[in-house]
Write an enzyme that holds these catalytic residues in place. Structure first.
Site, short mmCIF file in Angstrom:
data_model
loop_
_atom_site.label_atom_id
_atom_site.label_comp_id
_atom_site.label_asym_id
_atom_site.label_seq_id
_atom_site.Cartn_x
_atom_site.Cartn_y
_atom_site.Cartn_z
CE LYS A 172 -5.04 12.03 3.37
NZ LYS A 172 -5.96 11.85 2.24
CD GLU A 245 8.68 6.07 -4.08
OE1 GLU A 245 8.59 5.83 -5.30
OE2 GLU A 245 9.73 5.93 -3.44
CB CYS A 279 3.25 5.58 -10.37
SG CYS A 279 3.80 4.10 -9.54
CD GLU A 375 1.21 10.47 -13.56
OE1 GLU A 375 0.84 11.39 -12.80
OE2 GLU A 375 1.75 9.44 -13.16
P1 NAD Z 1 -2.62 13.38 -4.99
O1 NAD Z 1 -1.30 14.03 -4.93
O2 NAD Z 1 -3.79 14.17 -5.43
O3 NAD Z 1 -3.03 12.80 -3.55
C1 NAD Z 1 -2.19 11.90 -2.85
C2 NAD Z 1 -2.50 11.97 -1.37
O4 NAD Z 1 -2.12 13.25 -0.85
C3 NAD Z 1 -3.98 11.81 -1.04
O5 NAD Z 1 -4.11 11.02 0.11
C4 NAD Z 1 -4.41 13.26 -0.77
O6 NAD Z 1 -5.54 13.36 0.08
C5 NAD Z 1 -3.19 13.79 -0.09
N1 NAD Z 1 -3.05 15.26 -0.09
C6 NAD Z 1 -3.63 16.17 -0.89
N2 NAD Z 1 -3.21 17.42 -0.58
C7 NAD Z 1 -2.33 17.30 0.44
C8 NAD Z 1 -1.52 18.21 1.18
N3 NAD Z 1 -1.54 19.53 0.93
N4 NAD Z 1 -0.70 17.71 2.12
C9 NAD Z 1 -0.64 16.38 2.37
N5 NAD Z 1 -1.38 15.48 1.71
C10 NAD Z 1 -2.22 15.92 0.74
O7 NAD Z 1 -2.43 12.09 -5.90
P2 NAD Z 1 -3.57 11.08 -6.40
O8 NAD Z 1 -4.36 11.77 -7.47
O9 NAD Z 1 -4.28 10.48 -5.24
O10 NAD Z 1 -2.68 9.92 -7.05
C11 NAD Z 1 -2.26 9.89 -8.37
C12 NAD Z 1 -0.80 10.27 -8.47
O11 NAD Z 1 0.00 9.41 -7.65
C13 NAD Z 1 -0.25 10.10 -9.87
O12 NAD Z 1 0.54 11.19 -10.21
C14 NAD Z 1 0.62 8.85 -9.76
O13 NAD Z 1 1.64 8.76 -10.71
C15 NAD Z 1 1.14 8.98 -8.37
N6 NAD Z 1 1.61 7.68 -7.88
C16 NAD Z 1 2.95 7.50 -7.67
C17 NAD Z 1 3.42 6.26 -7.25
C18 NAD Z 1 4.89 6.01 -7.01
O14 NAD Z 1 5.20 5.04 -6.33
N7 NAD Z 1 5.80 6.81 -7.53
C19 NAD Z 1 2.53 5.23 -7.05
C20 NAD Z 1 1.18 5.46 -7.29
C21 NAD Z 1 0.72 6.69 -7.70
#
Ligand code: NAD
Length: 510
Positions: A172, A245, A279, A375
């Site tokens: 997803k 992650e 990230c 962040e």
């Molecule tokens: P987000 O948490 O808003 O969304 C991530 C994913 O989760 C999306 O696909 C979203 O549709 C889905 N999602 C949303 N609500 C959900 C739920 N209730 N249940 C299951 N899935 C759900 O994050 P974002 O804004 O897309 O990404 C940015 C964040 O990701 C930043 O905090 C960044 O640091 C982090 N990130 C971490 C890593 C790592 O490897 N540690 C890598 C890249 C990004």
């Protein structure tokens, strides 16, 4: 101005979302949000396909992953067009971070999964009458949920690991970058992956939540702390393992003996690559007093050379998600209101209508400011002077995050010692961010930055059930601890204990 908007649903019961390019604000397409029934159907297909996929040899599975590398090489321009349209990142950056890392991951797991996951016989230190065999079985169906900042590689990398281990996958991708996720399906189809082994479901949080509740055997989640917490709660309730992650607030420590030219360039790259939406971006710098002026001057000089824009040759791309731009603006505003000084940037780029924020450097910052604590996920480099390395270390660890960090010193021993002392899943000495791109390097966070590891041996093992098979070697009528329990047996066991753990010879042998 939004990159993702609700679109009119053309009679279907499913919602539609419409996407615009963050760099040009031009519409790039729309898609249906898949619901719980759609997710259930995909999980079901993956479930049916899994035994057949797991029954293939490592070589057969690896062969398909290697064919996917060739598909990426052949279709790289087409893939880059989609990634760049959705993210507004420079083409060179998309190539180097998304496609190069993807090819390397596919090739690495194709070649190394067998070495890491093959059965092992372990000689036992004590029970010489038994043989232990350790096996790593696939978990079954893995749900992979990914964010928008590296929409191709962050979806591909855990998928490649899960597939190499014999799992099937339902992905997803983020609703902000769904088409890059769908590309992956096309790549694997072209590589000859059997039907149902890898499926993409498109949608937003509703679809992600349905996948978490969809009866999968593991969730590999990459995204924000807030969503990660919700995912972990659901996984806990269902007793499904998950890898999280999550976000970071990576510190950079600059020692007095650092190569300041390299450190300043590293700071500018670490903070502004992918417009700070990594990230493992450098999100806060602690530089020791005696070199702070020189280091900061160099950072400003390097930043002035950066070009920003929606097309052609440029270095710093767009802010991919509209809501992130608001976070960035709020952090800079909060810092300035609390006494920070702006050396460059600090505003949306007025030359471009798209979502561009100028590379920004702040000094006179402290830990009362959001920009040092939460962040930012944008092109902002706050630089704080510190008395010495101990002071830097204390501040680096004064964070709820612990994903990655970087330390700059000419003394590699000191660099390693500082790296050990930083509370972080990964640390880099005299470079930055590179950790995720090194296939052998386990990647993941401590504190609120996450749970579990992806990549390398630890990553592959995370997609497996480790099992132990103990085999009796010699047979015979009975075992010393079996029934009947007699006084004689009790005494014999006591004697054995004295010999094994009460004498130096015994301790040597056991
Ligand atoms: P987000 O948490 O808003 O969304 C991530 C994913 O989760 C999306 O696909 C979203 O549709 C889905 N999602 C949303 N609500 C959900 C739920 N209730 N249940 C299951 N899935 C759900 O994050 P974002 O804004 O897309 O990404 C940015 C964040 O990701 C930043 O905090 C960044 O640091 C982090 N990130 C971490 C890593 C790592 O490897 N540690 C890598 C890249 C990004």
């Amino acid at each position: 101005m939004a990159v993702v908007e609700q679109a009119e649903s053309s009679g279907s019961e499913r919602r539609r979302l419409r996407l615009s390019s963050p760099a040009t604000l031009v519409a790039i397409g729309d898609f249906e949000v898949q619901n719980a029934a759609d997710v259930a159907a995909s999980v079901e297909r993956a479930r049916k396909a899994q035994p057949g996929w797991a029954a293939l040899s490592f070589e057969e599975r690896g062969g398909i992953l290697e064919r996917a590398v060739r598909v990426i090489l052949d279709r790289q321009d087409e893939l880059l067009d989609v990634i760049v349209a959705e993210t507004g990142k420079p083409r060179m950056e998309a190539l180097a971070t998304e496609l190069v890392t993807s090819c390397d991951a596919l090739q690495f797991y194709a070649k190394n999964a067998k070495r890491i996951l093959r059965d092992r016989s372990i000689p036992l230190h004590l029970l010489k009458t038994k043989k232990l065999r350790i096996t790593h079985e696939p978990l079954g169906v893995v749900g992979v949920i990914t964010p928008w900042n590296f929409p191709f590689v962050l979806a591909l990398n855990p998928t490649a690991q899960a597939l190499a281990a014999g799992n099937t996958v339902v992905l997803k991708p983020s609703e902000v970058t769904p088409f890059s996720g769908r590309l992956l399906e096309e790549v694997f189809q072209a590589a000859g992956l059997p039907e149902g082994v890898f499926t993409v479901v498109l949608g937003d949080g509703e679809t992600g939540a349905a996948l978490v509740e969809g009866g999968v055997d593991k969730i590999s989640f990459t995204g924000s702390v807030e969503t990660g917490r919700r995912v972990a709660e659901a996984c806990g309730r269902n007793l499904v393992p998950c890898t999280l992650e999550l976000g970071g607030k990576d510190p950079m420590i600059v020692c007095a003996d650092a190569d300041l030219r390299r450190a300043a360039r590293g700071a500018v790259y670490g903070a502004f690559a992918n417009a700070g939406q990594v990230c493992t971006s450098t999100e806060r710098v602690y530089v020791v007093d005696e070199v702070a002026a020189e280091f900061t001057r160099r950072c400003v000089e390097e930043t002035a050379k950066l070009r920003q824009g929606p097309e052609g040759e440029f270095d710093v791309g767009a802010i991919i998600a509209a809501q992130q731009l608001e976070v960035i603006e709020a952090h800079v505003k909060d810092a300035l209101a609390k006494g920070a000084k702006l050396l460059t940037g600090g505003r949306r780029n007025p030359e471009h209508p798209g979502l561009f924020y100028e590379p920004t450097i702040l000094v006179d910052v402290d830990h009362d400011m959001d920009v040092m604590r939460h962040e930012t996920f944008g092109p902002v480099l706050p630089i704080m002077r510190v008395r010495d390395e101990d002071h830097a270390l204390r501040l680096a660890n004064d964070s709820r995050y612990g994903l990655n960090a970087n330390v700059w010193t000419r003394n590699k021993h000191k660099g390693t010692e500082l790296a050990r002392a930083i509370e972080s899943g990964c640390v880099v000495v005299n470079d930055c961010m590179i950790t995720y791109g090194i296939a052998e390097s386990p990647f993941g966070g401590v504190k609120e930055s996450g749970i579990g590891r992806v990549n390398g041996e630890a990553g592959l093992l995370g997609f497996c059930q480790t099992r132990s098979i103990v085999i009796d070697r010699f047979g015979g009528g009975s075992e010393p601890a079996w029934f009947p329990y007699t006084r004689r047996k009790l005494e014999r066991i006591r004697r054995l204990m004295r010999v094994l753990w009460g004498s130096s010879l015994g301790r040597f042998l056991s």
